[in-house]
Scaffold this motif. Structure first.
Motif, short mmCIF file in Angstrom:
data_model
loop_
_atom_site.label_atom_id
_atom_site.label_comp_id
_atom_site.label_asym_id
_atom_site.label_seq_id
_atom_site.Cartn_x
_atom_site.Cartn_y
_atom_site.Cartn_z
N LEU A 222 15.24 -24.60 -1.20
CA LEU A 222 15.20 -24.78 -2.65
C LEU A 222 16.61 -24.68 -3.25
CD1 LEU A 222 12.02 -22.71 -3.61
CD2 LEU A 222 12.25 -25.20 -3.56
N TYR B 226 18.09 -27.70 -5.37
CA TYR B 226 18.33 -27.45 -6.80
C TYR B 226 19.81 -27.58 -7.14
CZ TYR B 226 18.03 -25.05 -11.31
OH TYR B 226 18.09 -24.73 -12.65
N TYR C 42 11.53 -25.42 -10.42
CA TYR C 42 12.14 -24.60 -9.37
C TYR C 42 12.01 -23.10 -9.64
CZ TYR C 42 14.14 -28.45 -6.72
OH TYR C 42 14.30 -29.57 -5.92
#
Length: 422
Positions: A54, A58, A133
């Protein structure tokens, strides 16, 4: 103008393709330099596989958005000028009233509304991205409330800017930038003074620390730093974000150290004390005043350069753009374009200076707390909460980072004893 805009859009398209290709295909922040694997700065030692995935996803998206939006602002201002929107806003304001003060207010209102409409989809996409996120927790209602507060505050500041600057241009012509800078000094100090008590509370609720046991520990730490206890505040941010943060703001009697409640909820007392010591360093070392002095110096140079470019641009393109002169309010987007570009150009310098101050605060905090374990674990938790890159690409560091990278901060802390011995 049509050919000019086509060229601008074509260049922006090529630039966008390069940016996207670079961050998706070339830039790789997952590889640490040799010697850092297994250290406190190695994200694999404190992040699980999902968090790592992630973080990289991101970060890439955020970098792409940043590098696309910065020149997008320039394209936007150029389009407003070339298509004639700026002239129409000026003509509408002049048709409503003959009072120059009100004309400026009406012009800026139309410019602000148009900007808000164009930027709203982009801001909404960024909001949804952050929410997907798990960084942003704001509901749409809370987010929209902040958007409207931003709009009216920006409008107020822009009206003041337009009225003052164009009055000075009209009166002093070539020397207007000097007087504008002189006026900006007390105005900047005033904003720094009122921000903690007037502006910040518009967005969030501030209150003294609820945890009295922790408060006593912080008061003892503050006493060692000779800082008044009333300068420590807690702010309700958990309804808006999962990220962690603390900061120092204001000047004089209104200066205060602020802790987000997310920081208090996710860090233990020792980690919070290190964060507090870091923020106290800004107060003790007068970093706010140093930052203000640096800003005023940069703005002095920037206004001089902006005045010269504005004068040249109006002489060169004013007739085509139907701008009557540099004292014509229709030239405001041109002035904003110039200032935006100059701000971007100098950002590596201001970011480097900010990183220096932040590193100085880290040094002060570790010397005051002498708790390396808490300092390292605190920064690691901050990295996880914000899905922050440990080792971003160099260009990202230069243009975006006002703090040292987590690689630099964690490596410094891990090797702190060795450096002190040497």
């Amino acid at each position: 103008m049509k050919k000019f805009l086509k060229g601008v859009f074509l260049l922006y398209g090529i630039y966008a393709a390069i940016v996207i290709s670079y961050f998706l295909l070339i830039a790789d922040s997952s590889n640490l330099p040799n010697g850092y694997q297994g250290s406190a700065a190695d994200p694999t030692t404190f992040m699980n596989d999902r968090q790592l995935e992630l973080t990289y996803e991101y970060s890439k998206i955020r970098h792409i958005i940043f590098f696309l939006l910065t020149p997008f602002d320039w394209v936007f201002f150029l389009t407003i000028l070339a298509v004639g929107f700026s002239v129409r806003f000026r003509n509408w304001s002049e048709s409503v009233t003959k009072i120059s003060l009100f004309q400026k207010g009406i012009y800026v209102f139309w410019l602000s509304v148009f900007t808000f409409i164009i930027m709203f989809p982009i801001d909404y996409i960024s909001y949804q991205l952050s929410k997907s996120y798990g960084i942003t927790t704001s509901t749409f209602v809370i987010w929209m409330k902040d958007q409207f507060i931003d709009f009216w505050l920006d409008y107020l500041f822009m009206v003041v800017l337009a009225i003052v600057v164009y009055a000075l241009i009209k009166k002093y012509n070539k020397r207007w930038w000097i007087y504008a800078w002189v006026i900006s000094v007390p105005f900047t100090v005033f904003l720094m003074f009122v921000q903690p008590v007037i502006i910040d509370p518009l967005y969030n609720d501030f209150y003294p620390l609820k945890d009295k046991e922790l408060e006593e520990k912080i008061l003892n730490l503050a006493s060692k730093a000779d800082i008044p206890a009333e300068h420590v505040y807690e702010v309700n941010m958990s309804e808006k974000t999962n990220a962690l943060n603390a900061y120092v703001t204001g000047i004089g009697s209104n200066s205060r150290i602020v802790l987000w409640d997310t920081t208090l909820n996710k860090l233990n007392d020792s980690e919070v004390l290190f964060v507090m010591a870091h923020e106290m360093a800004h107060y003790v070392k007068k970093h706010i005043y140093m930052g203000m002095a640096a800003y005023l110096l940069i703005s002095f140079i920037g206004l001089f350069i902006a005045s010269k470019i504005l004068e040249w641009a109006v002489k060169r393109f004013g007739q085509r753009l139907l701008i009557k002169g540099i004292n014509d309010i229709a030239s405001l987007p041109l002035l904003l374009l110039i200032i935006s570009m100059l701000t971007f150009i100098q950002s590596p310098i201001s970011n480097a200076f900010s990183r220096y101050l932040e590193h100085s605060a880290d040094e002060y905090a570790i010397e005051m707390t002498n708790d390396k374990t808490a300092a390292i674990s605190g920064f690691q938790k901050l990295t996880i909460a914000g899905l922050s890159e440990v080792n971003p690409p160099a260009i990202v560091k230069w243009l975006r980072y006002g703090h040292p990278t987590m690689l630099e901060r964690l490596n410094f802390l891990e090797n702190y004893d060795v450096k002190q011995t040497n």
